[in-house]
Design a protein around this motif. Structure first.
Motif, PDB file in Angstrom:
ATOM      1  N   LEU A  94       0.933  -1.365  -0.036  1.00 45.55           N
ATOM      2  CA  LEU A  94      -0.234   0.013   0.090  1.00 45.55           C
ATOM      3  C   LEU A  94       0.800   1.313  -0.093  1.00 45.55           C
ATOM      4  CD1 LEU A  94      -2.787  -0.975   2.298  1.00 45.55           C
ATOM      5  CD2 LEU A  94      -2.980  -0.487   0.200  1.00 45.55           C
ATOM      6  N   LEU A  95       2.010   1.205   0.678  1.00 53.50           N
ATOM      7  CA  LEU A  95       2.875   2.416   0.667  1.00 53.50           C
ATOM      8  C   LEU A  95       3.699   2.497  -0.706  1.00 53.50           C
ATOM      9  CD1 LEU A  95       4.108   1.828   4.192  1.00 53.50           C
ATOM     10  CD2 LEU A  95       2.494   3.637   3.452  1.00 53.50           C
ATOM     11  N   LEU A  96       3.492   1.798  -1.663  1.00 55.96           N
ATOM     12  CA  LEU A  96       4.310   1.910  -2.826  1.00 55.96           C
ATOM     13  C   LEU A  96       3.555   3.305  -3.503  1.00 55.96           C
ATOM     14  CD1 LEU A  96       4.522  -1.544  -4.120  1.00 55.96           C
ATOM     15  CD2 LEU A  96       6.429  -0.198  -3.154  1.00 55.96           C
ATOM     16  N   PRO A  97       4.424   4.011  -4.191  1.00 55.86           N
ATOM     17  CA  PRO A  97       3.732   5.413  -4.990  1.00 55.86           C
ATOM     18  C   PRO A  97       2.830   5.024  -5.794  1.00 55.86           C
ATOM     19  CG  PRO A  97       6.313   5.597  -4.647  1.00 55.86           C
ATOM     20  CD  PRO A  97       5.940   4.010  -4.266  1.00 55.86           C
ATOM     21  N   GLU A  98       2.769   4.085  -6.548  1.00 51.19           N
ATOM     22  CA  GLU A  98       1.749   3.635  -7.579  1.00 51.19           C
ATOM     23  C   GLU A  98       0.637   3.038  -6.977  1.00 51.19           C
ATOM     24  OE1 GLU A  98       4.765   0.013  -7.488  1.00 51.19           O
ATOM     25  OE2 GLU A  98       4.839   2.193  -7.277  1.00 51.19           O
ATOM     26  N   ASN A  99       0.460   2.853  -5.610  1.00 49.79           N
ATOM     27  CA  ASN A  99      -0.700   2.680  -4.836  1.00 49.79           C
ATOM     28  C   ASN A  99      -1.329   3.559  -3.916  1.00 49.79           C
ATOM     29  OD1 ASN A  99      -0.523  -0.006  -6.125  1.00 49.79           O
ATOM     30  ND2 ASN A  99       0.688  -0.758  -4.587  1.00 49.79           N
ATOM     31  N   GLN A 100      -0.524   4.902  -4.222  1.00 49.12           N
ATOM     32  CA  GLN A 100      -1.162   5.652  -3.230  1.00 49.12           C
ATOM     33  C   GLN A 100      -2.705   5.992  -3.321  1.00 49.12           C
ATOM     34  OE1 GLN A 100       0.215   9.822  -3.912  1.00 49.12           O
ATOM     35  NE2 GLN A 100      -0.368  10.674  -2.048  1.00 49.12           N
ATOM     36  N   ASP A 101      -3.357   5.891  -4.525  1.00 51.29           N
ATOM     37  CA  ASP A 101      -5.091   6.003  -4.713  1.00 51.29           C
ATOM     38  C   ASP A 101      -5.531   4.896  -3.540  1.00 51.29           C
ATOM     39  OD1 ASP A 101      -4.767   8.248  -6.356  1.00 51.29           O
ATOM     40  OD2 ASP A 101      -5.205   7.056  -7.929  1.00 51.29           O
ATOM     41  N   GLN A 102      -4.997   3.613  -3.649  1.00 49.91           N
ATOM     42  CA  GLN A 102      -5.664   2.560  -2.914  1.00 49.91           C
ATOM     43  C   GLN A 102      -5.405   2.989  -1.568  1.00 49.91           C
ATOM     44  OE1 GLN A 102      -4.000  -1.465  -3.819  1.00 49.91           O
ATOM     45  NE2 GLN A 102      -5.380  -2.130  -2.359  1.00 49.91           N
ATOM     46  N   LEU A 103      -4.198   3.433  -0.933  1.00 49.56           N
ATOM     47  CA  LEU A 103      -3.926   4.003   0.223  1.00 49.56           C
ATOM     48  C   LEU A 103      -4.779   4.685   0.767  1.00 49.56           C
ATOM     49  CD1 LEU A 103      -2.117   3.401   2.732  1.00 49.56           C
ATOM     50  CD2 LEU A 103      -0.547   4.987   1.864  1.00 49.56           C
ATOM     51  N   THR A 104      -4.866   5.897   0.092  1.00 47.59           N
ATOM     52  CA  THR A 104      -5.846   7.081   0.384  1.00 47.59           C
ATOM     53  C   THR A 104      -7.315   6.386   0.655  1.00 47.59           C
ATOM     54  OG1 THR A 104      -4.510   8.431  -0.841  1.00 47.59           O
ATOM     55  CG2 THR A 104      -6.807   8.915  -0.350  1.00 47.59           C
ATOM     56  N   SER A 105      -7.809   5.394  -0.286  1.00 46.45           N
ATOM     57  CA  SER A 105      -9.059   4.924  -0.249  1.00 46.45           C
ATOM     58  C   SER A 105      -9.336   4.014   0.988  1.00 46.45           C
ATOM     59  CB  SER A 105      -9.372   3.904  -1.357  1.00 46.45           C
ATOM     60  OG  SER A 105     -10.730   3.457  -1.320  1.00 46.45           O
ATOM     61  N   VAL A 106      -8.176   3.218   1.433  1.00 41.74           N
ATOM     62  CA  VAL A 106      -8.207   2.516   2.738  1.00 41.74           C
ATOM     63  C   VAL A 106      -8.448   3.594   3.871  1.00 41.74           C
ATOM     64  CG1 VAL A 106      -6.986   1.029   4.467  1.00 41.74           C
ATOM     65  CG2 VAL A 106      -7.292   0.263   1.959  1.00 41.74           C
ATOM     66  N   LEU A 107      -7.474   4.523   4.108  1.00 39.26           N
ATOM     67  CA  LEU A 107      -7.231   5.564   5.110  1.00 39.26           C
ATOM     68  C   LEU A 107      -8.671   6.308   5.224  1.00 39.26           C
ATOM     69  CD1 LEU A 107      -3.616   6.494   4.809  1.00 39.26           C
ATOM     70  CD2 LEU A 107      -4.781   4.936   6.467  1.00 39.26           C
ATOM     71  N   THR A 108      -9.263   6.700   4.264  1.00 40.47           N
ATOM     72  CA  THR A 108     -10.394   7.645   4.175  1.00 40.47           C
ATOM     73  C   THR A 108     -11.770   6.862   4.487  1.00 40.47           C
ATOM     74  OG1 THR A 108     -10.600   7.655   1.664  1.00 40.47           O
ATOM     75  CG2 THR A 108      -9.580   9.528   2.703  1.00 40.47           C
ATOM     76  N   TYR A 109     -11.620   5.511   4.383  1.00 40.93           N
ATOM     77  CA  TYR A 109     -12.617   4.683   4.820  1.00 40.93           C
ATOM     78  C   TYR A 109     -12.700   4.457   6.514  1.00 40.93           C
ATOM     79  CZ  TYR A 109     -15.622   0.212   4.778  1.00 40.93           C
ATOM     80  OH  TYR A 109     -16.751  -0.542   4.869  1.00 40.93           O
ATOM     81  N   HIS A 110     -11.706   4.990   7.121  1.00 40.77           N
ATOM     82  CA  HIS A 110     -11.547   5.117   8.503  1.00 40.77           C
ATOM     83  C   HIS A 110     -12.161   6.331   9.135  1.00 40.77           C
ATOM     84  CE1 HIS A 110      -9.163   1.685   7.759  1.00 40.77           C
ATOM     85  NE2 HIS A 110      -9.193   1.167   9.004  1.00 40.77           N
ATOM     86  N   VAL A 111     -12.556   7.167   8.197  1.00 40.19           N
ATOM     87  CA  VAL A 111     -12.804   8.735   8.607  1.00 40.19           C
ATOM     88  C   VAL A 111     -14.624   9.019   8.389  1.00 40.19           C
ATOM     89  CG1 VAL A 111     -12.334  11.051   8.413  1.00 40.19           C
ATOM     90  CG2 VAL A 111     -10.583   9.594   8.246  1.00 40.19           C
TER      91      VAL A 111
END
Length: 172
Positions: A94-111
């Motif tokens: 998830l921390l790979l730069p090419e996966n930033q959209d997926q990481l953002t999706s996971v994190l904003t799912y917690h907000v």
């Protein structure tokens, strides 16, 4: 290793934010506002000490500025232990730069927008997340769950919202 260190730094920020929330809760003004809270969500989480991974991920996703902003926000904050329970390699992927959209999706799912206190929750309620999907709240006696995660510490107030500590990373 670099990504893991970055994630640890971000998580530290989240922990600081959570501790500040606890301070804020004890300093609520007479009108119910959180004017007395001196630390935002990120500072509170950094201060708490168990959100290094969450804070690092927020940093990698570019969300720290948002979580230090005006808000209010409700954050269902997974602990470092919750991130450690993910399948091996998930966090690094998830921390790979090419996966930033997926990481953002996971994190904003917690907000969730707004300050939602535990007293505002009801069994079966749906809360729309910043990610755009909803999470379902279930309550059984003293156990409160958000999706598959158990709330282990509710209502940590911050100057710009509230944190509820959870034991599982939620996936949209």
């Amino acid at each position: 290793m670099f990504r893991r260190t970055t994630l640890a730094l971000a998580a530290g920020a989240a922990i600081t934010a959570m501790t500040g929330a606890a301070y804020a809760a004890s300093h609520e003004s007479d009108d119910g506002s959180m004017d007395g809270a001196s630390m935002n969500i990120v500072e509170t989480a950094q201060d708490a000490g168990d959100f290094t991974t969450l804070l690092a991920a927020a940093e990698a996703a570019g969300l720290v500025e948002t979580l230090t902003g005006e808000g209010p926000y409700t954050v269902f904050a997974p602990t470092d232990e919750a991130f450690d329970a993910l399948p091996e390699g998930t966090v690094d992927e998830l921390l790979l730069p090419e996966n930033q959209d997926q990481l953002t999706s996971v994190l904003t799912y917690h907000v969730v927008p707004g300050a939602v206190m535990s007293a505002d929750l009801s069994d079966g309620m749906e809360a729309e997340t910043v990610e755009g999907s909803s999470v379902t709240v279930s309550i059984d006696g003293d156990t409160v769950m958000v999706g598959d995660a158990t709330v282990t510490q509710p209502d940590i107030e911050a100057s710009n919202g509230v944190i509820h500590v959870i034991d599982t990373v939620l996936m949209p």
